[in-house]
Design an enzyme around this catalytic site. Structure first.
Site, PDB file in Angstrom:
ATOM      1  N   LYS A 161       1.004  -0.961   0.311  1.00  0.00           N
ATOM      2  CA  LYS A 161      -0.273  -0.180   0.258  1.00  0.00           C
ATOM      3  C   LYS A 161       0.962   1.701   0.189  1.00  0.00           C
ATOM      4  CE  LYS A 161      -3.566  -0.510   2.795  1.00  0.00           C
ATOM      5  NZ  LYS A 161      -4.215  -0.522   3.618  1.00  0.00           N
TER       6      LYS A 161
ATOM      7  N   ARG B 260      -3.431   3.292   8.610  1.00  0.00           N
ATOM      8  CA  ARG B 260      -4.073   1.738   7.630  1.00  0.00           C
ATOM      9  C   ARG B 260      -2.857   1.171   7.401  1.00  0.00           C
ATOM     10  NH1 ARG B 260      -4.818   4.560   1.383  1.00  0.00           N
ATOM     11  NH2 ARG B 260      -6.013   2.774   1.335  1.00  0.00           N
TER      12      ARG B 260
ATOM     13  N   GLY C  73      -6.827 -10.703   6.164  1.00  0.00           N
ATOM     14  CA  GLY C  73      -6.815 -10.481   7.322  1.00  0.00           C
ATOM     15  C   GLY C  73      -6.799  -9.925   8.434  1.00  0.00           C
TER      16      GLY C  73
ATOM     17  N   MET D 243      -5.466  -5.984   9.721  1.00  0.00           N
ATOM     18  CA  MET D 243      -6.528  -4.858  10.831  1.00  0.00           C
ATOM     19  C   MET D 243      -7.250  -3.973   9.881  1.00  0.00           C
ATOM     20  SD  MET D 243      -4.339  -2.005  12.808  1.00  0.00           S
ATOM     21  CE  MET D 243      -5.769  -0.874  11.833  1.00  0.00           C
TER      22      MET D 243
ATOM     23  N   ARG E 224      -2.704  -1.487  -6.990  1.00  0.00           N
ATOM     24  CA  ARG E 224      -2.156  -2.720  -5.993  1.00  0.00           C
ATOM     25  C   ARG E 224      -2.162  -3.733  -8.116  1.00  0.00           C
ATOM     26  NH1 ARG E 224      -4.740  -4.406  -1.179  1.00  0.00           N
ATOM     27  NH2 ARG E 224      -7.453  -4.665  -1.743  1.00  0.00           N
TER      28      ARG E 224
ATOM     29  N   HIS F 286     -15.008 -10.059   1.293  1.00  0.00           N
ATOM     30  CA  HIS F 286     -14.324 -11.542   1.149  1.00  0.00           C
ATOM     31  C   HIS F 286     -14.086 -12.060   1.126  1.00  0.00           C
ATOM     32  CE1 HIS F 286     -12.569 -14.173   4.377  1.00  0.00           C
ATOM     33  NE2 HIS F 286     -11.141 -13.622   4.452  1.00  0.00           N
TER      34      HIS F 286
ATOM     35  N   ARG G 116      10.119 -48.016 -15.071  1.00  0.00           N
ATOM     36  CA  ARG G 116      11.183 -48.822 -14.201  1.00  0.00           C
ATOM     37  C   ARG G 116      10.298 -50.697 -13.679  1.00  0.00           C
ATOM     38  NH1 ARG G 116       8.835 -46.048  -8.559  1.00  0.00           N
ATOM     39  NH2 ARG G 116       6.669 -47.449  -8.507  1.00  0.00           N
TER      40      ARG G 116
ATOM     41  N   SER H 185      17.328 -41.142 -12.649  1.00  0.00           N
ATOM     42  CA  SER H 185      16.463 -40.093 -12.099  1.00  0.00           C
ATOM     43  C   SER H 185      15.736 -39.704 -11.193  1.00  0.00           C
ATOM     44  CB  SER H 185      15.293 -40.799 -12.751  1.00  0.00           C
ATOM     45  OG  SER H 185      13.488 -40.278 -12.097  1.00  0.00           O
TER      46      SER H 185
ATOM     47  N   THR I 220      11.669 -38.094  -5.669  1.00  0.00           N
ATOM     48  CA  THR I 220      12.485 -36.827  -4.377  1.00  0.00           C
ATOM     49  C   THR I 220      11.269 -37.802  -3.209  1.00  0.00           C
ATOM     50  OG1 THR I 220      10.846 -35.448  -5.940  1.00  0.00           O
ATOM     51  CG2 THR I 220      13.536 -35.670  -5.919  1.00  0.00           C
TER      52      THR I 220
ATOM     53  N   ASP J  76      10.477 -40.823  -2.188  1.00  0.00           N
ATOM     54  CA  ASP J  76      11.631 -41.735  -1.478  1.00  0.00           C
ATOM     55  C   ASP J  76      12.745 -41.184  -0.676  1.00  0.00           C
ATOM     56  OD1 ASP J  76      11.165 -44.987  -0.514  1.00  0.00           O
ATOM     57  OD2 ASP J  76      10.492 -44.963  -2.638  1.00  0.00           O
TER      58      ASP J  76
ATOM     59  N   CYS K 177      11.547 -37.614 -11.503  1.00  0.00           N
ATOM     60  CA  CYS K 177       9.800 -37.982 -11.083  1.00  0.00           C
ATOM     61  C   CYS K 177       9.191 -38.754 -10.184  1.00  0.00           C
ATOM     62  CB  CYS K 177      10.288 -39.127 -11.737  1.00  0.00           C
ATOM     63  SG  CYS K 177      11.002 -40.793 -10.694  1.00  0.00           S
TER      64      CYS K 177
ATOM     65  N   TYR L 190      15.259 -33.043 -17.357  1.00  0.00           N
ATOM     66  CA  TYR L 190      14.179 -32.464 -17.254  1.00  0.00           C
ATOM     67  C   TYR L 190      13.011 -32.893 -15.863  1.00  0.00           C
ATOM     68  CZ  TYR L 190      13.888 -37.259 -16.931  1.00  0.00           C
ATOM     69  OH  TYR L 190      14.230 -38.983 -16.820  1.00  0.00           O
TER      70      TYR L 190
HETATM   71  P1  ADP Z   1      -7.502  -2.249   3.287  1.00  0.00           P
HETATM   72  O1  ADP Z   1      -5.908  -2.528   3.849  1.00  0.00           O
HETATM   73  O2  ADP Z   1      -8.603  -2.881   4.007  1.00  0.00           O
HETATM   74  O3  ADP Z   1      -7.995  -2.718   2.604  1.00  0.00           O
HETATM   75  P2  ADP Z   1      -7.672   0.786   3.393  1.00  0.00           P
HETATM   76  O4  ADP Z   1      -6.116   1.115   4.220  1.00  0.00           O
HETATM   77  O5  ADP Z   1      -7.224   0.292   2.448  1.00  0.00           O
HETATM   78  O6  ADP Z   1      -7.562  -0.980   4.195  1.00  0.00           O
HETATM   79  O7  ADP Z   1      -8.665   1.110   4.070  1.00  0.00           O
HETATM   80  C1  ADP Z   1      -9.907   1.009   3.762  1.00  0.00           C
HETATM   81  C2  ADP Z   1     -10.556   1.708   2.904  1.00  0.00           C
HETATM   82  O8  ADP Z   1     -10.519   3.026   4.042  1.00  0.00           O
HETATM   83  C3  ADP Z   1     -10.156   3.148   1.695  1.00  0.00           C
HETATM   84  O9  ADP Z   1     -10.544   1.859   0.311  1.00  0.00           O
HETATM   85  C4  ADP Z   1     -10.353   4.110   2.107  1.00  0.00           C
HETATM   86  O10 ADP Z   1     -12.358   3.713   1.421  1.00  0.00           O
HETATM   87  C5  ADP Z   1     -10.581   3.951   3.091  1.00  0.00           C
HETATM   88  N1  ADP Z   1     -10.053   5.497   3.483  1.00  0.00           N
HETATM   89  C6  ADP Z   1      -8.678   4.979   4.180  1.00  0.00           C
HETATM   90  N2  ADP Z   1      -7.433   5.842   4.046  1.00  0.00           N
HETATM   91  C7  ADP Z   1      -8.502   7.187   4.014  1.00  0.00           C
HETATM   92  C8  ADP Z   1      -8.493   8.187   3.769  1.00  0.00           C
HETATM   93  N3  ADP Z   1      -6.911   9.028   4.138  1.00  0.00           N
HETATM   94  N4  ADP Z   1      -9.371   8.967   3.349  1.00  0.00           N
HETATM   95  C9  ADP Z   1     -10.749   8.865   3.064  1.00  0.00           C
HETATM   96  N5  ADP Z   1     -10.206   7.487   3.319  1.00  0.00           N
HETATM   97  C10 ADP Z   1      -9.514   6.542   3.477  1.00  0.00           C
HETATM   98 MG    MG Z   2      -7.335  -1.165   0.377  1.00  0.00          MG
HETATM   99 MG    MG Z   3      -9.778  -3.669   6.337  1.00  0.00          MG
END
Ligand code: ADP
Ligand code: MG
Ligand code: MG
Length: 937
Positions: A61, A131, A140, A142, A375, A493, A670, A824, A827, A829, A891, A911
């Site tokens: 990020k 973030r 998974g 925060m 991303r 999710h 074999r 050959s 892996t 055994d 193999c 191979y």
């Molecule tokens: P995740 O990793 O779960 O995608 P993010 O850190 O991307 O979490 O945050 C989730 C959402 O929170 C973002 O898609 C955005 O909508 C909102 N967000 C995060 N930072 C900001 C910000 N600085 N201003 C406005 N919205 C934000």
């Molecule tokens: Mg995000």
């Molecule tokens: Mg999130």
């Protein structure tokens, strides 16, 4: 480049002078002392300390935000606390050293300057988001905290400044809830109950129906919730809030969900997470504001279409949380055309810049667009192939880059079954959901992830049906045939994880009424109990009640000749991609196949040769096992030869078929390997049968035969069959078995030679640990070969070699190579014998080994490079020293595992050989291996 070019003496001298100069200039420019390590990286006002190359330090990020800032895109300013600080935090027992605290404070000052606001100021308050962001995105981890910096004073300041009290208090209640949950650990539903109560009292239907007064009331109750749960007033000091949020990000790195996720995706623990602190922009100021997420192409099908969802007057996670149903992104063009146009321009640019599909997040504040994340988008295996071939056709990427865009394992998803359309049509569509991840899924309905796992262990096929999945469900999702949810959008999710796992998924099937307590779900008026069957199509979103037969994927149909290549778009792309791969790879690809039809499939998949044909598998065929048993039961050579004589034509027929299916490509056969008792009935079963016969007092031949059989079974019983009378040891004690098998091989080859097909059989002696074992068997093979050639009047080329699967064989490979024309590596055994782990029993403890991080991966699935791998490299080196032209292959199961393929490429094998279905995966993995060596990645 220049290195490869020949340089004249003068030019070389010039070059070295230039080099020296550069060195001197660099040295002068370098400050005398090493600069202190940077821990915090700023981005804002069109300039960032970091960029796209710094994912290790900034996380995905942070690096994306830096790169977008540098590209002049509208990104709110902020700073990234590096992943290294996460490790320091843990090393210091949960503390941040003061010099890093100072660096954070400096960056905060810089951020305040860039934003023109101050954290904690009432007149002009700066609010930030906190973030998390590791190198690899991890669902998974925060939850993000938004609107940090609000307290009882600054909220009034925000209201005064914007003239929008509703907005100010909406932001504050969101902040208390997020901070309360993430930092103070208060369950979300406590806040949700309080919120619902206020809505109810005030007759509000939607969140957005509450006015300022209503939201003030919500804030009051939230603070009470926080105070009661944490026995402290809700923190009002913005700096204390910031430190709490930052530490919560670091703590979340080690929470159970995050650890599970890393285990499944083999992400190491030590890489840590970064923390991004960023000035807030607001999608919740009113109807000219919105927040959304999207992809530059459809991540489920790969289609080239702008794809995503948004919500007007909303913030952050509202879109993915499924509280309000988001609108498809195409609608944005109607409501905010200017922002929409800009978003399309920016994301198209991003796609070209990153040369990959972008998964982006944005917010519109009063018609002004802001980019919050970008991303490379996760996608299904199906989409990966479509996108890679499309982007190459659009010349955004080269064929080589297209190859690197597709994970080898993704190709196995394309081979997954689909429904038989005729069968599928017979059932009415009960309901529809969003087609989140393609594939046909049919299974018995279960409602919890734990049940999914339990039932699967009992051999059942299950469909996991949930209101909405959470990261805790991941173990159930992993084993289910498919995942079906009632709420959530294409970016929920279940959808994201489903696509990533290649798991058929349908989400947001809004008509489902799930009662977890009664273990029922009603689908379009029909109530289904747990254990009843349901089916869905992940490509269309249709859900049906009942079981539907699945059938092979289009690709398999084309390969089997049941469909024309021209009528399957996906086959053509698959084929194109693999042909590109074949140009890059240097490793040969063979398959492990025992029977002619498997060999044919393997050839169609692109295998050029058989690396392992297990002759004993042929012994189990129709009407054969009795003959095999007769051979085993014989207590003298003459009887054994008579039984072998009957097996000979059968084996010859099989080999003929396998050779023919390979169109003259090499075939390694074999000689017999498993302990003989595997071909006899179980001792316990025989005892029961004998007891039954005795009880009915039926004496006679049958009983007598059974008694003899039991006696022989008892004779053959071994305490450690895996270490017992098997492999080359059988051929040494019963040379007539090797003789018969060699004869079958050469007679089949001779027959083909007469038909004009040249084959070069490779006769492989298993389990050799001592060169003399091989020598003993080779004499037999050579003699039989000479006999057959003379009898048939044909000349045959052939090789005799061995499997390297006993550690002693690897260690003495230089001696073994005096006799062996090829090695050959077996892996499976080799792993078993190097670790001393019984392959059949290791399941009991290997999982715990992995949990405790004693082993990162199952060494039977992915080669243990540091241990078993060393035996391989040692044997390669020693074998080549004795016989430079020796052929080398593998193999074991590892031949189809991408990271093992990398290892074997580097070890210099000729191979790899794997099961037919893994051939496409291996072709691509071998290309990746070859490219990474060239590119130096
Ligand atoms: P995740 O990793 O779960 O995608 P993010 O850190 O991307 O979490 O945050 C989730 C959402 O929170 C973002 O898609 C955005 O909508 C909102 N967000 C995060 N930072 C900001 C910000 N600085 N201003 C406005 N919205 C934000
Ligand atoms: Mg995000
Ligand atoms: Mg999130």
């Amino acid at each position: 480049m220049a290195k490869n070019r020949k340089t004249t003496g003068r030019a070389a001298k010039k070059a070295s002078v230039a080099k020296a100069l550069v060195k001197a200039v660099r040295a002068a420019a370098k400050p005398p002392k090493a600069r202190r390590t940077q821990h915090v990286y700023f981005f804002g006002n069109g300039r960032a300390d970091g960029d796209r190359t710094m994912k290790d330090t900034l996380g995905g990020k942070g690096s994306g935000l830096a790169e977008m800032t540098n590209a002049g895109l509208p990104v709110p300013p902020g700073f990234t606390i590096s992943t290294g600080v996460c490790n320091i935090y843990y090393a210091q027992g949960g503390k941040i050293p003061s010099e890093i605290e100072r660096e954070v404070e400096e960056s905060l000052r810089k951020l305040e300057k860039a934003a023109g606001k101050r954290l904690g100021s009432v007149e002009n308050p700066l609010l930030v988001s906190v973030r998390s962001g590791a190198k690899f995105s991890m669902p998974g981890m925060m939850d993000t905290i938004l609107n940090l910096g609000l307290n009882d004073q600054t909220v009034e300041g925000l209201k005064a400044k914007t003239g929008n009290g509703r907005f100010a208090f909406d932001s504050y209640r969101r902040f208390i809830q997020m901070f309360g949950n993430v930092v103070l650990g208060i369950p979300k539903d406590r806040f949700e109950h309080a919120f619902e109560a206020v809505k109810h009292e005030r007759g509000a239907k939607l969140d957005t129906d509450l006015d300022e007064a209503g939201l003030r009331e919500v804030v009051k109750r939230y603070k009470d919730v926080a105070q009661r749960a944490s026995k402290k007033a809700f923190p009002q000091d913005p700096l204390e809030q910031l430190r709490g949020a930052r530490d919560a990000v670091f703590k979340s790195w080690m929470n159970q969900r995050a650890k599970d996720y890393r285990r499944i995706y083999e992400i190491p623990d030590h890489i840590g997470t970064a923390v991004n602190v960023q000035a807030m922009v607001f999608g919740n100021t009113g109807d000219r504001s919105a927040t959304g997420v999207g992809f530059t192409r459809n991540p489920a099908t790969g289609a080239k279409e702008f794809f995503g969802e948004f919500l007007v007057n909303a913030q952050g996670e509202d879109v993915v949380a499924g509280i309000r149903t988001p609108q498809p992104i195409a609608e944005l063009e109607k409501v905010m055309p200017k922002a929409y146009k800009e978003l399309r321009t920016i994301t198209t640019r991003l796609e070209r810049h990153y040369k990959d599909v972008q998964d982006f997040e944005f917010t519109i504040e009063d018609d002004q667009l802001y980019m919050l994340q970008t991303r490379n988008g996760k996608r299904t295996g199906y989409a990966a192939v479509v996108i890679a071939t499309d982007m190459a056709a659009e010349r955004i990427i080269t064929p080589r880059e297209a190859l690197l865009q597709v994970e080898p394992m993704a190709l196995s998803q394309l081979l997954a079954p689909v429904f038989d359309p005729a069968e599928w049509k017979k059932l009415p569509t009960a309901t529809r959901g969003l087609p989140a991840s393609p594939g046909a899924a049919s299974g018995q309905v279960v409602f919890t992830a734990d049940h999914a796992v339990e039932w699967t262990q009992q051999g059942k096929r299950v469909l996991l049906v949930r209101k909405e999945t959470v990261p805790d469900d991941i173990h159930g999702m992993e084993v289910a045939q498919g995942v079906l949810t009632a709420t959530g959008g294409m970016t929920s999710h279940a959808a994201v994880v489903g696509r990533q796992m290649g798991k058929p998924s349908v989400v947001g099937a809004g008509e489902l009424r799930i009662s977890e307590r009664d273990r029922t779900v009603s689908i379009g008026g029909q109530t289904i109990k747990e254990g009843e069957w349901a089916s869905f199509d992940g490509l269309t979103g249709e859900v049906k009640v009942g079981q539907v037969a699945t059938k092979p994927s289009e690709i398999l149909q084309v390969l089997a000749g049941r469909m024309k290549p021209e009528s399957s778009d996906i086959y053509q792309r698959f084929d194109k991609l693999l042909k590109w791969a074949d140009k890059e790879r240097t490793l040969g690809i063979r398959a492990n196949a025992d029977l002619p039809d498997q060999a044919e499939l393997a050839y169609a998949f692109g295998a050029r040769g058989i690396g392992l044909c297990r002759t004993e598998h042929m012994f189990f065929g129709e009407g054969r096992i009795e003959k095999v048993q007769r051979m085993i039961l014989a207590d003298n050579e003459a009887d054994r030869r008579a039984a072998l004589q009957e097996l000979l034509p059968l084996q010859r027929g099989d080999f003929y078929g396998v050779f023919k299916a390979m169109h003259g490509e090499p075939v390694t056969i074999r000689t017999i390997d498993p302990p003989l008792h595997e071909f006899l009935p179980k001792r316990e079963d025989l005892m029961v049968e004998i007891a039954k016969l005795e009880a009915t007092k039926q004496a006679g031949r049958v009983l007598e035969e059974k008694r003899q059989l039991l006696q022989r079974v008892e004779q053959l019983h071994e305490f450690n069959p895996m270490l017992g009378h098997r492999g080359v040891r059988l051929g040494i004690t019963y040379p007539e078995i090797t003789e018969m098998q060699a004869r079958a091989i050469f007679e089949a080859a001779a027959q083909l030679a007469k038909e004009g097909i040249r084959v070069v059989p490779e006769v492989m002696i298993p389990l050799v640990g001592h060169v003399k074992e091989l020598r003993d068997q080779k004499v037999i093979v050579d003699r039989v070969a000479a006999d057959v050639m003379k009898e048939q009047g044909v000349k045959l080329k052939y090789l005799v070699g061995t499997m390297i699967e006993v550690p002693r064989g690897a260690i003495t490979a230089d001696e073994v190579a005096q006799e062996a024309q090829f090695f050959s590596f077996g892996t499976n055994d080799l792993t078993q014998l190097t670790f001393g782990f019984s392959r059949d029993d290791a399941g009991k403890f290997l999982a715990i080994y992995q949990e405790k991080k004693i082993l990162e991966r199952d060494p039977f699935a992915s080669i243990d490079a540091a241990g078993v791998g060393q035996l391989v490299t040692m044997a390669v080196e020693r074998g080549r020293k004795t016989r430079p032209e020796i052929k080398l292959g593998v193999c074991g199961e590892h031949g189809g595992d991408p990271s093992s393929v990398h290892f074997f490429h580097q070890a210099g094998l000729d191979y790899v050989s794997m099961s037919p279905y893994r051939v496409p995966v291996a072709r691509l993995a071998a290309a990746h291996a070859a490219m990474s060596v060239k590119v130096g990645d």
